[in-house]
Design a protein around this motif. Structure first.
Motif, mmCIF file in Angstrom:
data_model
loop_
_atom_site.group_PDB
_atom_site.id
_atom_site.type_symbol
_atom_site.label_atom_id
_atom_site.label_comp_id
_atom_site.label_asym_id
_atom_site.label_seq_id
_atom_site.Cartn_x
_atom_site.Cartn_y
_atom_site.Cartn_z
ATOM 1 N N MET A 1 -17.955 3.262 2.292
ATOM 2 C CA MET A 1 -17.322 4.221 1.701
ATOM 3 C C MET A 1 -16.235 4.890 2.185
ATOM 4 S SD MET A 1 -17.675 6.208 -1.098
ATOM 5 C CE MET A 1 -17.412 7.648 -1.873
ATOM 6 N N LEU A 2 -16.563 5.217 3.662
ATOM 7 C CA LEU A 2 -15.424 5.718 4.462
ATOM 8 C C LEU A 2 -14.230 4.981 4.458
ATOM 9 C CD1 LEU A 2 -17.140 7.691 7.210
ATOM 10 C CD2 LEU A 2 -16.273 8.685 5.044
ATOM 11 N N TYR A 3 -14.662 3.298 4.757
ATOM 12 C CA TYR A 3 -13.225 2.732 4.880
ATOM 13 C C TYR A 3 -12.818 2.401 3.546
ATOM 14 C CZ TYR A 3 -10.773 -1.497 5.460
ATOM 15 O OH TYR A 3 -9.660 -2.410 5.717
ATOM 16 N N GLY A 4 -13.390 2.323 2.515
ATOM 17 C CA GLY A 4 -12.795 2.129 1.067
ATOM 18 C C GLY A 4 -11.857 3.405 0.915
ATOM 19 N N ILE A 5 -12.124 4.544 1.362
ATOM 20 C CA ILE A 5 -11.013 5.868 1.154
ATOM 21 C C ILE A 5 -10.036 5.611 2.145
ATOM 22 C CG2 ILE A 5 -10.950 8.222 1.331
ATOM 23 C CD1 ILE A 5 -13.973 8.504 0.875
ATOM 24 N N ALA A 6 -10.158 5.206 3.245
ATOM 25 C CA ALA A 6 -9.236 5.027 4.350
ATOM 26 C C ALA A 6 -8.090 4.034 3.914
ATOM 27 C CB ALA A 6 -9.781 4.881 5.626
ATOM 28 N N ALA A 7 -8.757 2.503 3.420
ATOM 29 C CA ALA A 7 -8.002 1.632 2.785
ATOM 30 C C ALA A 7 -7.342 2.188 1.696
ATOM 31 C CB ALA A 7 -8.855 0.351 2.262
ATOM 32 N N ALA A 8 -7.754 2.817 0.569
ATOM 33 C CA ALA A 8 -7.169 3.270 -0.556
ATOM 34 C C ALA A 8 -5.977 4.276 -0.136
ATOM 35 C CB ALA A 8 -8.121 4.237 -1.543
ATOM 36 N N THR A 9 -6.237 5.089 0.981
ATOM 37 C CA THR A 9 -5.210 6.291 1.434
ATOM 38 C C THR A 9 -3.937 5.319 1.878
ATOM 39 O OG1 THR A 9 -7.094 7.825 1.870
ATOM 40 C CG2 THR A 9 -4.603 7.960 2.768
ATOM 41 N N ALA A 10 -4.305 4.252 2.774
ATOM 42 C CA ALA A 10 -3.236 3.614 3.452
ATOM 43 C C ALA A 10 -2.558 2.758 2.242
ATOM 44 C CB ALA A 10 -4.052 2.439 4.510
ATOM 45 N N ALA A 11 -3.165 2.248 1.428
ATOM 46 C CA ALA A 11 -2.459 1.190 0.289
ATOM 47 C C ALA A 11 -1.491 2.427 -0.457
ATOM 48 C CB ALA A 11 -3.422 0.952 -0.624
ATOM 49 N N LEU A 12 -2.094 3.548 -0.653
ATOM 50 C CA LEU A 12 -1.138 4.486 -1.657
ATOM 51 C C LEU A 12 0.232 4.596 -0.682
ATOM 52 C CD1 LEU A 12 -2.442 7.544 -3.711
ATOM 53 C CD2 LEU A 12 -0.437 7.779 -2.141
ATOM 54 N N PHE A 13 -0.001 5.179 0.779
ATOM 55 C CA PHE A 13 1.058 5.626 1.331
ATOM 56 C C PHE A 13 2.166 4.523 1.500
ATOM 57 C CE2 PHE A 13 2.938 5.723 5.691
ATOM 58 C CZ PHE A 13 3.829 6.896 5.495
ATOM 59 N N LEU A 14 1.493 3.138 1.928
ATOM 60 C CA LEU A 14 2.364 2.162 2.137
ATOM 61 C C LEU A 14 2.968 1.718 0.867
ATOM 62 C CD1 LEU A 14 0.005 0.103 4.418
ATOM 63 C CD2 LEU A 14 2.082 1.076 5.149
ATOM 64 N N SER A 15 2.325 1.775 -0.322
ATOM 65 C CA SER A 15 3.110 1.434 -1.651
ATOM 66 C C SER A 15 4.190 2.304 -1.868
ATOM 67 C CB SER A 15 2.110 1.311 -2.790
ATOM 68 O OG SER A 15 2.645 0.906 -3.939
ATOM 69 N N ALA A 16 3.971 3.518 -1.644
ATOM 70 C CA ALA A 16 4.999 4.646 -2.039
ATOM 71 C C ALA A 16 6.072 4.374 -0.982
ATOM 72 C CB ALA A 16 4.499 5.850 -1.730
ATOM 73 N N VAL A 17 6.180 4.119 0.205
ATOM 74 C CA VAL A 17 7.045 3.810 1.002
ATOM 75 C C VAL A 17 7.937 2.526 0.876
ATOM 76 C CG1 VAL A 17 7.815 3.544 3.439
ATOM 77 C CG2 VAL A 17 6.248 5.328 2.821
ATOM 78 N N LEU A 18 7.221 1.369 0.618
ATOM 79 C CA LEU A 18 7.721 0.252 0.487
ATOM 80 C C LEU A 18 8.465 0.225 -0.798
ATOM 81 C CD1 LEU A 18 8.248 -2.578 1.448
ATOM 82 C CD2 LEU A 18 6.084 -3.386 0.489
ATOM 83 N N THR A 19 8.116 0.806 -1.884
ATOM 84 C CA THR A 19 8.590 0.810 -3.135
ATOM 85 C C THR A 19 9.888 1.233 -3.028
ATOM 86 O OG1 THR A 19 6.518 0.945 -4.446
ATOM 87 C CG2 THR A 19 8.614 1.495 -5.728
ATOM 88 N N ALA A 20 10.146 2.659 -2.215
ATOM 89 C CA ALA A 20 11.149 3.327 -2.054
ATOM 90 C C ALA A 20 12.276 2.373 -1.240
ATOM 91 C CB ALA A 20 11.297 4.472 -1.159
ATOM 92 N N LEU A 21 11.721 1.454 -0.370
ATOM 93 C CA LEU A 21 12.593 0.620 0.263
ATOM 94 C C LEU A 21 13.203 -0.500 -0.446
ATOM 95 C CD1 LEU A 21 10.647 0.753 3.764
ATOM 96 C CD2 LEU A 21 12.747 2.125 3.274
ATOM 97 N N VAL A 49 2.159 -6.056 -4.783
ATOM 98 C CA VAL A 49 1.474 -7.150 -4.438
ATOM 99 C C VAL A 49 1.234 -7.373 -2.778
ATOM 100 C CG1 VAL A 49 1.357 -9.761 -4.452
ATOM 101 C CG2 VAL A 49 2.245 -8.359 -6.227
ATOM 102 N N PRO A 50 2.130 -7.111 -1.881
ATOM 103 C CA PRO A 50 1.898 -7.462 -0.662
ATOM 104 C C PRO A 50 0.823 -6.354 0.066
ATOM 105 C CG PRO A 50 3.994 -6.944 -0.774
ATOM 106 C CD PRO A 50 3.523 -7.084 -2.099
ATOM 107 N N VAL A 51 1.180 -4.978 -0.423
ATOM 108 C CA VAL A 51 0.340 -3.950 -0.035
ATOM 109 C C VAL A 51 -1.205 -4.114 -0.295
ATOM 110 C CG1 VAL A 51 -0.079 -1.654 -0.311
ATOM 111 C CG2 VAL A 51 2.247 -2.287 0.078
ATOM 112 N N THR A 52 -1.320 -4.375 -1.638
ATOM 113 C CA THR A 52 -2.800 -4.771 -1.857
ATOM 114 C C THR A 52 -3.301 -5.756 -0.973
ATOM 115 O OG1 THR A 52 -2.001 -4.045 -4.262
ATOM 116 C CG2 THR A 52 -4.197 -5.217 -4.015
#
Length: 339
Positions: A1-21, A49-52
């Motif tokens: 459960m905790l890892y799922g939350i951490a993974a989703a948070t990391a995916a959200l942040f990475l996707s937002a940053v990479l999309t801007a780049l 795709v790569p972030v997921t």
């Protein structure tokens, strides 16, 4: 459960940053969506795709959230479909190649031991249809990402109920990645999802739903699968009927989709996306409740009836005339008056 939350948070942040780049490289390489009023750079798929994939695989490698062989195969097939979509974004690709490539990937992702041969064939056809439907759904700012996020949450709940923890984590990561991308795709969008992202999202969601429902009764499964993807299905039905009745080629683009017609009724771009997102949420809730046994399978019929009524009503919204057609009609009227 905790890892799922951490993974989703990391995916959200990475996707937002990479999309801007990726926006600037997409502009330089002229990877543009020219179907809209303004050319839109197509970098969203190259972020989602790569972030997921990377976040989901990281959990599998570390042992924090093992995906399992079936989910890994599904993810590889989805990544291949995303790569095919990236090629389609960069250059013209005939529809039959997209169709064939998606069908091959779907054939690799279906769990035939649980579906059987005939059920597996039906599942492949359904995955292909939903994948292409999500590609068509990417016709308005924020729409495909919004519907994809809602659907991912719904299918993820179904997967968790079936104790498919690896699949549930993958879907939560996909939902978070789409949300991070949505920060740049909400109207007025700065980056588009493109074929890469929309095909990947549609394929992953459809294949995950098939895996989740594998082993359940066929008719009930068909109803649940439809409810989980009702908006995308309604959009395809609307386009097919509109172009059929209008005598236009099926594969030729045009403002025939759900959001286009809602805009002609007076909704703002944001309003159309919110309305369709709410409709997708309602249909997904019904699908999840039926899957969990909290609602009778006949509840799906209400979703189907509602979708059909909306399609029929929106068919009555007239398609705007092209400038050439309008000028021809004006010229004809002037000739009649001058007589």
């Amino acid at each position: 459960m905790l890892y799922g939350i951490a993974a989703a948070t990391a995916a959200l942040f990475l996707s937002a940053v990479l999309t801007a780049l990726v926006r600037a490289p997409a502009l330089r390489l002229k990877l543009l969506d020219r179907r809209r009023q303004r050319p839109l750079p197509l970098g969203g798929g190259a972020a989602v795709v790569p972030v997921t994939c990377l976040v989901a695989v990281a959990g599998d490698w570390t042992g924090a959230a093992p995906l399992g062989a079936d989910v890994v195969r599904l993810l590889i097939a989805g990544a291949a479909v995303g790569a095919l979509g990236l090629i389609a974004d960069a250059r013209r690709v005939k529809a039959r190649f997209l169709l064939g490539g998606t069908a091959v990937a779907a054939a690799c992702a279906v769990p035939y031991t649980e579906t059987g041969a005939l059920g597996g064939i039906a599942a492949v056809c359904w995955i292909v249809a939903v994948t292409l439907a999500f590609r068509a759904l990417d016709h308005a700012d924020g729409l495909a990402a919004t519907v994809g996020t809602v659907t991912a949450f719904g299918v993820g709940v179904c997967a968790a109920a079936e104790v498919l923890d690896g699949l549930a984590v993958l879907l939560s990561v996909l939902a978070a990645a789409l949300t991070g991308f949505l920060m740049h795709n909400w109207h007025p969008a700065r980056v588009g999802l493109g074929a890469c992202g929309s095909l990947f999202a549609g394929f992953t969601l459809a294949a995950a739903a098939v895996v989740t429902r594998a082993g359940h009764e066929g008719a009930a499964s068909a109803g649940v699968l439809f409810a989980l993807t009702a908006v995308a299905s309604a959009d395809v039905l609307l386009v097919v009927l509109a172009r059929r009745f209008g005598g236009r080629p099926l594969l030729r683009g045009g403002p025939d989709h759900l959001a286009h017609r809602l805009r002609r009724l007076g909704l703002t771009p944001q309003g159309a996306t919110v309305v369709l997102g709410a409709a997708a949420s309602a249909a997904v809730v019904v699908g999840v409740l039926v899957h969990l046994g909290r609602m009778a399978p006949t509840g799906v019929l209400w979703v189907a009836a509602g979708a059909l009524i909306v399609v029929i009503l929106l068919l009555r919204v007239k398609r705007p005339q092209s400038r050439r057609t309008a000028s021809v009609q004006v010229g004809a009227q002037l000739r009649v008056r001058n007589g």
